[in-house]
Design a protein around this motif. Structure first.
Motif, mmCIF file in Angstrom:
data_model
loop_
_atom_site.group_PDB
_atom_site.id
_atom_site.type_symbol
_atom_site.label_atom_id
_atom_site.label_comp_id
_atom_site.label_asym_id
_atom_site.label_seq_id
_atom_site.Cartn_x
_atom_site.Cartn_y
_atom_site.Cartn_z
ATOM 1 N N ASN B 269 7.067 -1.158 5.568
ATOM 2 C CA ASN B 269 6.394 -1.324 6.851
ATOM 3 C C ASN B 269 6.856 -0.235 7.823
ATOM 4 O O ASN B 269 6.040 0.464 8.442
ATOM 5 C CB ASN B 269 6.717 -2.722 7.400
ATOM 6 C CG ASN B 269 5.897 -3.066 8.622
ATOM 7 O OD1 ASN B 269 4.747 -2.644 8.745
ATOM 8 N ND2 ASN B 269 6.477 -3.825 9.528
ATOM 9 N N PHE B 307 -2.311 -4.277 1.695
ATOM 10 C CA PHE B 307 -3.090 -3.423 0.809
ATOM 11 C C PHE B 307 -4.061 -4.274 -0.019
ATOM 12 O O PHE B 307 -3.750 -5.398 -0.401
ATOM 13 C CB PHE B 307 -2.162 -2.649 -0.142
ATOM 14 C CG PHE B 307 -1.524 -1.447 0.486
ATOM 15 C CD1 PHE B 307 -0.508 -1.596 1.429
ATOM 16 C CD2 PHE B 307 -1.921 -0.167 0.143
ATOM 17 C CE1 PHE B 307 0.088 -0.495 2.020
ATOM 18 C CE2 PHE B 307 -1.322 0.943 0.729
ATOM 19 C CZ PHE B 307 -0.323 0.783 1.666
ATOM 20 N N SER B 321 -4.857 0.552 2.399
ATOM 21 C CA SER B 321 -4.736 -0.231 3.622
ATOM 22 C C SER B 321 -5.062 0.652 4.813
ATOM 23 O O SER B 321 -4.699 1.825 4.842
ATOM 24 C CB SER B 321 -3.313 -0.768 3.756
ATOM 25 O OG SER B 321 -3.096 -1.283 5.053
ATOM 26 N N VAL B 325 -0.405 -0.312 9.384
ATOM 27 C CA VAL B 325 -0.426 -1.540 8.582
ATOM 28 C C VAL B 325 -0.147 -2.723 9.499
ATOM 29 O O VAL B 325 0.526 -2.592 10.520
ATOM 30 C CB VAL B 325 0.613 -1.522 7.426
ATOM 31 C CG1 VAL B 325 0.219 -0.524 6.377
ATOM 32 C CG2 VAL B 325 2.007 -1.291 7.918
ATOM 33 N N CYS B 327 1.701 -5.668 9.284
ATOM 34 C CA CYS B 327 2.719 -6.501 8.627
ATOM 35 C C CYS B 327 3.864 -6.691 9.610
ATOM 36 O O CYS B 327 4.240 -5.762 10.317
ATOM 37 C CB CYS B 327 3.206 -5.801 7.356
ATOM 38 S SG CYS B 327 4.556 -6.635 6.542
#
Lengths: 85, 338
Positions: B269, B307, B321, B325, B327
């Protein structure tokens, strides 16, 4: 039937130490934001489910939504078993 | 062959004589030489013995060899096959990374029959095992200490009274993510060679190939180091990226020693966020994944990061992705970026 599945899921979680902590409720988040599992423990759970129930989670549920909670996973296994019959 | 663990028998293997006879016990010098060599080369070692646990561990302590072994399986009622299975599950390693040493032809046969991937060695001829270990280069010399830290954590987790989240917060994990430098290359190569589960392609790159990710301006390389209340774990993850119109994750490897705590997701991440900050015009990250029948951890890690599969070949899956991202790093991990 579902209760039996949930009992077996707790045994699988216990096998790799995740159920040592007494407060994992059936609606506790397993995989996802704030979840108690990470990728390795999720892989162990998926392997355990495959071994015990013959259900392939990655093929059947690629979004892994069934891994959100123990409840969701038990429902998914029950549905898969019914399809197999 | 990538040996991660040697499992030793005791009677007539590590020592001559049998413990139950309580006489003529002497250390087998050739075995001890290999034990020390393996320890210095970063191979973890354990025991599979049909003996009385207390008597055996007492003798191992007296002979000053007990400290070389982690998670010994010593029980008169447990087969060597079961012991080796327990050891591999405990250490999170595959059976094809294990060597088993015993003097008893029956035990060696049984293990080779039920665990055919395990490398078996007769205690009376350890020359090949010695040759293999002597030829190893670049292993983590302090691997035993690092594994003992892992044992401490696992034991603390078993004894902890409270939720898992509370335990993880008490571990006070600090993950430092930084640009790699040339001093990291040996460790990076070792991780790329050893990690199977949290490794998206299991490519075994050499130091020159990895070094390109430091020197090439169209590439990035990040490493992460972990510290917690149990100590410093050193570099436990690497990520190699290529930049063009898309951000390609060419390789990521994370040590299985740090399993179960969300470290992999936190590292990747942060890595993707860093790479995106440097290249904010790139809107998509792509990662190749080589399916691994024995384990799906790398695939699950990518799914956790958001993803999705965009292309599925026979031996390779492409996942993608949008960037940044989406996350969230678990709140029990403090991430520092340098």
């Amino acid at each position: 039937m579902k209760e039996k599945i949930i009992k077996e899921l707790y045994e699988i979680l216990n096998d790799f130490g995740l159920a040592n902590f007494g407060d994992i409720k059936t609606d506790a988040v397993l995989l996802g934001s704030g979840g108690i599992m990470d990728s390795l423990s999720a892989a162990q759970l998926i392997a355990g489910v495959e071994r015990c129930f013959g259900v392939d989670i990655i093929e059947g549920d690629p979004d892994l939504s069934c891994l959100e909670t123990i409840d969701a996973l038990a429902d998914y296994i029950l549905q898969s078993e019914r399809k197999m019959l | 062959m990538m040996l991660k663990c040697i499992v030793w028998d005791l009677d007539e293997t590590i020592w001559s004589g049998a413990l139950r006879n309580e006489q003529n016990i002497e250390l087998n010098k050739k075995a001890v030489e290999i034990i020390k060599l393996a320890d210095a080369s970063g191979i973890i070692q354990s025991i599979a013995s049909r003996n009385d646990y207390d008597a055996a561990t007492r003798l191992m302590t007296e002979l000053k060899i007990a400290h070389y072994f982690i998670y010994p399986q010593i029980d008169v009622n447990i087969s060597k096959v079961s012991s080796i299975r327990r050891i591999t599950e405990h250490f999170n390693i595959n059976t094809d990374a294990v060597a088993f040493v015993d003097d008893n032809p029956y035990e060696l046969y049984e293990v080779s029959r039920y665990l055919p991937e395990v490398y078996t060695y007769n205690a009376n001829d350890l020359s090949l095992l010695r040759e293999y270990i002597a030829g190893l280069k670049g292993g983590l010399e302090n691997r035993r200490e690092l594994m003992l830290m892992r044992e401490q954590r696992l034991n603390a987790e078993l004894k902890f009274k409270g939720s898992r989240e509370d335990f993880l917060k008490e571990c006070k994990m600090v993950l430092t993510v930084r640009d790699a430098c040339t001093n990291d290359l040996l460790r990076a190569k070792e991780l790329a060679s050893r990690a199977n589960r949290l490794n998206n392609t299991r490519q075994r790159l050499n130091t020159d190939e990895i070094g390109m990710y430091i020197s090439d301006s169209n590439k990035l390389m990040y490493v992460c180091e972990l510290e917690d209340i149990f100590g410093s774990h050193g570099i436990i993850g690497i990520c190699l990226l290529s930049i063009c119109e898309l951000l390609f994750i060419d390789l990521f490897c994370i040590s299985c020693r740090v399993e179960g705590r969300g470290i992999g997701a936190a590292f990747l991440n942060e890595t993707l966020h860093c790479a995106h900050r440097l290249n904010s015009g790139i809107k998509q990250a792509v990662c190749g994944y080589k399916p691994y029948e024995k384990d799906k951890s790398a695939y699950l890690l990518l799914k956790l990061l958001g993803f999705s599969v965009v292309n599925k070949g026979t031996d390779r899956v492409l996942m993608s992705s949008p960037l940044p991202v989406n996350c969230i790093t678990p709140e029990w991990i403090t991430v520092k970026m340098y």
